[in-house]
Design a protein around this motif. Structure first.
Motif, PDB file in Angstrom:
ATOM      1  N   THR B  77       0.864  -1.177   0.000  1.00  0.00           N
ATOM      2  CA  THR B  77       0.000   0.000   0.000  1.00  0.00           C
ATOM      3  C   THR B  77       0.898   1.225   0.000  1.00  0.00           C
ATOM      4  O   THR B  77       2.120   1.105  -0.069  1.00  0.00           O
ATOM      5  CB  THR B  77      -0.872   0.056   1.273  1.00  0.00           C
ATOM      6  N   THR B  98      -3.387  -5.694  -1.543  1.00  0.00           N
ATOM      7  CA  THR B  98      -3.159  -4.311  -1.952  1.00  0.00           C
ATOM      8  C   THR B  98      -4.469  -3.551  -2.120  1.00  0.00           C
ATOM      9  O   THR B  98      -5.547  -4.058  -1.809  1.00  0.00           O
ATOM     10  CB  THR B  98      -2.305  -4.295  -3.237  1.00  0.00           C
ATOM     11  N   SER B 102      -2.731   1.195  -5.413  1.00  0.00           N
ATOM     12  CA  SER B 102      -1.414   0.580  -5.467  1.00  0.00           C
ATOM     13  C   SER B 102      -1.312  -0.399  -6.629  1.00  0.00           C
ATOM     14  O   SER B 102      -0.251  -0.539  -7.231  1.00  0.00           O
ATOM     15  CB  SER B 102      -1.106  -0.134  -4.150  1.00  0.00           C
TER      16      SER B 102
END
Lengths: 228, 783
Positions: B77, B98, B102
């Motif tokens: 992240t 994620t 990202s």
């Protein structure tokens, strides 16, 4: 346009952010920052390429309304040294047509480089009837002085609404003009840098002209200089 | 789930919170890795919250270790250190957890085709929370890209209970159709046990906070292990906390959690909950999603829930065992809210949840995505267009719009093509587009992202300790000496210094902040049910006697509208003339309508004084009687007043700021960078003004206009209302106020009069006030 007395001379403060000097039939404007958009475009920020045209259109309307025969720009007229060569198309035509009708004077500022102007005369500073015209106010100047540079603006919060306007700043023997350029942002008139330029005058005030009056906003107490 | 996995089908799993659905999503991936062990990135898990990726990692690592599986699980992240990010690209984990942003950044790297080539599955969590918004647009585009890199990729999405599963299936699908996505309904578990709390045996006439019930809420907290108290706004949460502490005789640990609080303050509350140190947490939508903290056994909703889905999701926070009912209480603030709460309960009983507002994919998001694609490698426009249309939100994107968008990314897309020398994208001889300079790649990575925050001010003590952040807009309504509640404290404003709101703790009582922020509006589904209640007397015996009596007297004194009717009442009251319209279109639409109707009253010479709106009705009042309400509700208001109003208001400028940042026109302002002596940034407001004047059809202006219309003004609902107003209006001329009007009338005076003077007037008002205060009269002459 409202009459305003500065050093025994009568001026008109225009709501658009210009100063008109009837006795000299001259329009004073500061910080046009022409070609600011195309400057940023080089770095991949494609701001609308209409900022110069918008600024010069506004100026043309003012010239038509006031009947001005001279235009005195108080510096930072182009955003960068190459700005004069980038000006093109309708904006270039507008500048040509304005300069053909008026006596055009560029006072140079920190963004300007001598010799890069497509039209008009160029000076570092000028003394007109005892009033000094320059780009950036000098704290030690004792003569009446009109300048630009700081892009002052004033913000009012009222009934839950925030109104922010470009403004003139008056303090002692100095009058500072707002930025005239369409894409130029502003700095709060009460900012330390502006106060310092005014020689820390206690009675300094921001002035906002509306169509029929000039609103006064005292800058108030001089802030303590804070340690950086 | 397992069947869908074996068949290799995409799947949408719908289950209430606590049914272990996240782990179910991973089962197929784990099974595949057990039978076919391999290195490389196997499964992507995508969540709307950073915190959730950490939580899932924890929950996943332990069982994997217990099973003796050597599988690597990592998060990625905005918080991940860059050296780990780099390592992840070289040596990827099996499971990468994620966020959409990202993932988009990962896709902008040139090695992304290698990284994702063997990708087996993508699991999208809490899809209900963001699929229909801009982050959903971005993720949908990323999925289309991933599918191109890994054609065998299987898509799985996990959702809380939603009203229209088929819309989510379409969003998830590879072709925008949705029939190929298997719908898996989790075990609904025991039905929730929800009651409406009417502590005094009656329901108040006005208000929408439920604050009157603080003592009863406190009793419930005492009777339970851990209670979540949901409030609809942050300021309300602060007030409820204050009320609860006022009656907290046992000194029970009661905390607060909302999105304006500083991260450390929130984390403290979260860990206090996880460690069982709290008995109750007063919270807002910031706790709607994800992370499970504790053994919640009661959820209390203060005020009406505004939507059945939201209520269900909040209730899902309680009791994570399937075989037991989740327990919840709703505390309606007034009589309309009672009806709304009843409607929500009925809807939940019948399994009828709310419909989301779905709109076509946003152009600013697409611009950001295509730039990311170009950062990874040159792209071929035809192929990219085809890929884009495979993302459901962009299934109907016209080719001309797509070409215009590439033009925009390349040189700003202006009719005056002045920037050909400064292109960000340039065309290769083979027709592909490529990024023209590496610095534009850097620029993209710094600025990408979908969440554009409103300018925020830090709330700080003089010693610089930060309490959290408030919107600049809210701060601008405060003056020095004002008191407000924040973070459970009464605070006095000392001043605004650059981007800080400086405060000190005070014992003075805090005034209610006028700040309303973006309110959750009543959903159309619930509004329809409430309308139904009004007309159907058979329902009334289910309501408390005072609510039934209220409706009964209304039917005698005025009328109760049929579901398709628009009831409008006009009556005089205390020297003013009122018009109240019961339009049930939600607070946002009513707020807009109030502005427009008063504008029109001005042009008609009706001398409006102000207006007031809630979710159910709008009331306007003025100096002259309104004899012909239909004139004020004519649909042409949408063409004339609305356009003018939206253009001149801050709404469109705010929307423009967002699209300009997302679309990459201006660079994001990174926190910490402050304006100093010389102005170096430019305001998007100025850009807006110039563009509006010289190229009003520009793509970004159109995108901003779309945003403002759908999200900020609820124009669709407004349009519907005005379209049917003429034909369905039932105008009652009354000699005095009607019962139904009371909940609205009592709001007058409590809310700001939204009628605004011109900017010049506001400036002049301020200036004359100062002049008055500062005038020093001559000293009186002594006799």
């Amino acid at each position: 346009m409202v009459p305003y007395l500065f050093d025994r001379h009568e001026f008109h403060l225009c709501a658009e952010g210009a100063l008109y000097w009837p006795a000299r039939r001259a329009l004073l404007i500061a910080d046009l920052h022409l070609e600011k958009a195309s400057f940023f475009a080089r770095f991949g920020q494609h701001l609308p390429p209409y900022d110069s045209l918008a600024t010069l259109d506004a100026l043309t309307r003012l010239v038509e309304r006031t009947g001005a025969q001279a235009i005195w720009c108080l510096g930072d007229s182009f955003h960068d040294a190459g700005g004069g060569t980038r000006l093109s198309g309708a904006a270039f035509d507008a500048l040509q047509s304005l300069s053909a009708r008026t006596d055009w004077l560029w006072i140079t500022g920190n963004h300007d480089v001598d010799g890069s102007f497509p039209v008009g005369r160029v000076m570092r500073e000028a003394d007109v009837d005892g009033v000094l015209l320059r780009h950036e106010a000098s704290p030690h100047e004792t003569r009446p002085e009109i300048s630009g540079h700081f892009h002052p603006k004033w913000t009012v919060r009222r009934r839950g609404v925030r109104v922010s306007r470009r403004c003139f700043v008056r303090g002692g023997n100095k009058l500072i003009l707002p930025a005239f350029g369409a894409l130029t942002g502003g700095l709060d008139a009460g900012h330390e840098a502006v106060r310092a330029a005014l020689g820390r005058d206690e009675d300094a005030a921001a002035l906002i002209p509306t169509h029929d009056q000039i609103l006064h906003f005292p800058l108030g107490e001089i802030p303590q200089r804070r340690r950086a | 789930m397992v069947a869908a996995a074996q068949a290799g089908e995409d799947a949408l799993l719908i289950a209430s919170t606590g049914a272990g659905k996240t782990l179910a999503g991973f089962l197929a991936s784990i099974a595949d890795l057990v039978t076919h062990p391999r290195d490389g990135l196997h499964t992507l898990y995508i969540s709307p919250l950073k915190a959730l990726t950490v939580d899932i990692q924890r929950n996943l690592v332990q069982p994997l270790e217990e099973m003796g599986l050597d599988l690597r699980v990592e998060t990625r992240t905005g918080d991940t250190p860059s050296n780990r990010k780099q390592r992840q690209r070289v040596r990827p984990p099996h499971f990468l957890l994620t966020t959409p942003e990202s993932l988009s950044l990962l896709l902008s790297h040139e090695d992304s085709p290698m990284l994702f080539a063997g990708l087996h599955s993508v699991i999208i969590d809490e899809v209900h929370a963001f699929a229909s918004g801009k982050r959903g647009d971005l993720l949908s585009l990323c999925l289309a890209r991933l599918q191109g890199l890994a054609p065998g990729l299987r898509r799985v999405a996990l959702s809380a209970t939603v009203g229209e599963p088929d819309r989510y299936r379409r969003w998830l699908s590879r072709d925008g159709d949705g029939r190929d996505v298997r719908l898996v309904q989790g075990d609904p578990g025991a039905p929730p046990d929800i009651a409406i709390l009417t502590p005094l045996g009656r329901v108040p006439w006005g208000g929408h906070s439920g604050r009157y019930a603080a003592a009863q809420v406190y009793d419930e907290i005492r009777k339970h292990r851990l209670t979540l108290v949901f409030c609809n706004t942050r300021s309300l949460a602060e007030l409820i906390l204050q009320d609860l502490w006022a009656v907290n005789e046992d000194n029970l640990p009661i905390g607060i959690h909302h999105g304006s609080l500083a991260v450390e303050v929130r984390r403290k509350a979260e860990s206090a909950i996880a460690e069982g140190r709290l008995r109750a947490l007063v919270c807002t939508a910031s706790l709607d999603l994800g992370v499970d903290w504790g053994d919640v056994d009661l959820v209390i909703q203060m005020g009406a829930p505004k939507g059945a889905s939201r209520l269900v999701q909040r209730i899902g926070r309680a009791n994570h065992r399937l075989d037991e009912s989740s327990k919840a209480l709703v505390v309606p603030g007034n009589r309309f809210e009672y009806l709304e709460a009843r409607a929500a309960l009925d809807a939940i009983d019948e399994g009828q949840l709310d419909h989301e507002l779905w709109r076509p994919g946003a152009l600013d998001v697409l611009a950001q995505h295509i730039m990311a694609v170009a950062c990874a490698a040159p792209f071929e426009p035809d192929a990219q267009f085809a890929e884009t249309r495979r993302a459901a939100p962009y299934a109907d994107l016209p080719r001309s719009e797509f070409d215009g968008l590439i033009d925009y990314i390349a040189n700003g897309g202006y009719a005056l093509s002045r920037y050909d020398r400064y292109q960000r994208l340039r065309r290769l001889p083979d027709g592909r587009w490529t990024v023209s300079h590496p610095r534009f790649i850097q620029q993209h990575r710094l600025n990408a992202g979908i969440i554009v925050e409103a300018p925020m001010l830090d709330v700080r003590f003089q010693n610089r300790r930060s309490l959290g952040r408030v919107e600049e807009y809210f701060a601008s309504t405060l003056s020095v000496g004002d008191t407000f509640r924040f973070s459970g404290l009464a605070l006095e404003v000392l001043g605004i210094r650059e981007m800080d709101l400086i405060v000190r703790a005070t014992t003075k009582s805090a005034r209610i902040p006028a700040y309303m922020g973006a309110r959750l509006a009543l959903t159309t589904d619930l509004a329809d049910r409430v309308r139904g209640f009004l007309h159907d007397r058979d329902q009334w015996p289910r309501f408390p006697p005072d609510v039934a009596e209220w409706l009964d007297v209304q039917s005698l004194r005025s009328a109760l509208p049929a579901p398709e009717q628009l009831l409008v009442e006009t009556f005089p009251h205390e020297g003013l003339h009122y018009m109240v319209a019961y339009s049930f279109e939600g607070w946002n639409a009513h707020q807009s309508l109030g502005m427009l109707v008063t504008k029109r009253m001005e042009t008609e010479g009706l001398q409006p004084v102000g207006f007031v709106a809630n979710d159910y009705a709008i009331g306007v009042y003025g100096l002259k009687p309104i004899t012909d309400p239909a004139r004020l509700f004519s649909p042409d208001i949408l063409e004339s007043e609305l356009v003018e109003w939206v253009r001149s208001s801050h709404l469109l400028k705010r929307a423009f700021r967002e699209v300009a940042v997302i679309g990459g026109l201006v660079e994001r302002q990174h926190p910490g960078k402050r304006k100093s002596g010389k102005q170096v940034t430019f305001s998007t407001d100025l850009i807006y003004d110039v563009l509006q004047k010289y190229e009003p059809d520009h793509l970004l202006l159109r995108a901003a206009w779309e945003d403002a219309r759908t999200r900020l003004v609820d124009v669709a609902r407004l349009g519907d209302l005005l379209q049917r107003a003429g034909a369905t209006m039932l105008h009652q001329v009354l000699d005095r106020v009607s019962p139904l009007a009371v909940p609205l009338m009592v709001m007058i005076g409590r809310e700001q009069v939204a009628q605004r003077g011109s900017e010049d007037e506001l400036l002049a008002e301020e200036a004359s006030l100062i002049a008055l205060a500062m005038r020093v009269d001559d000293p009186p002459q002594s006799a």
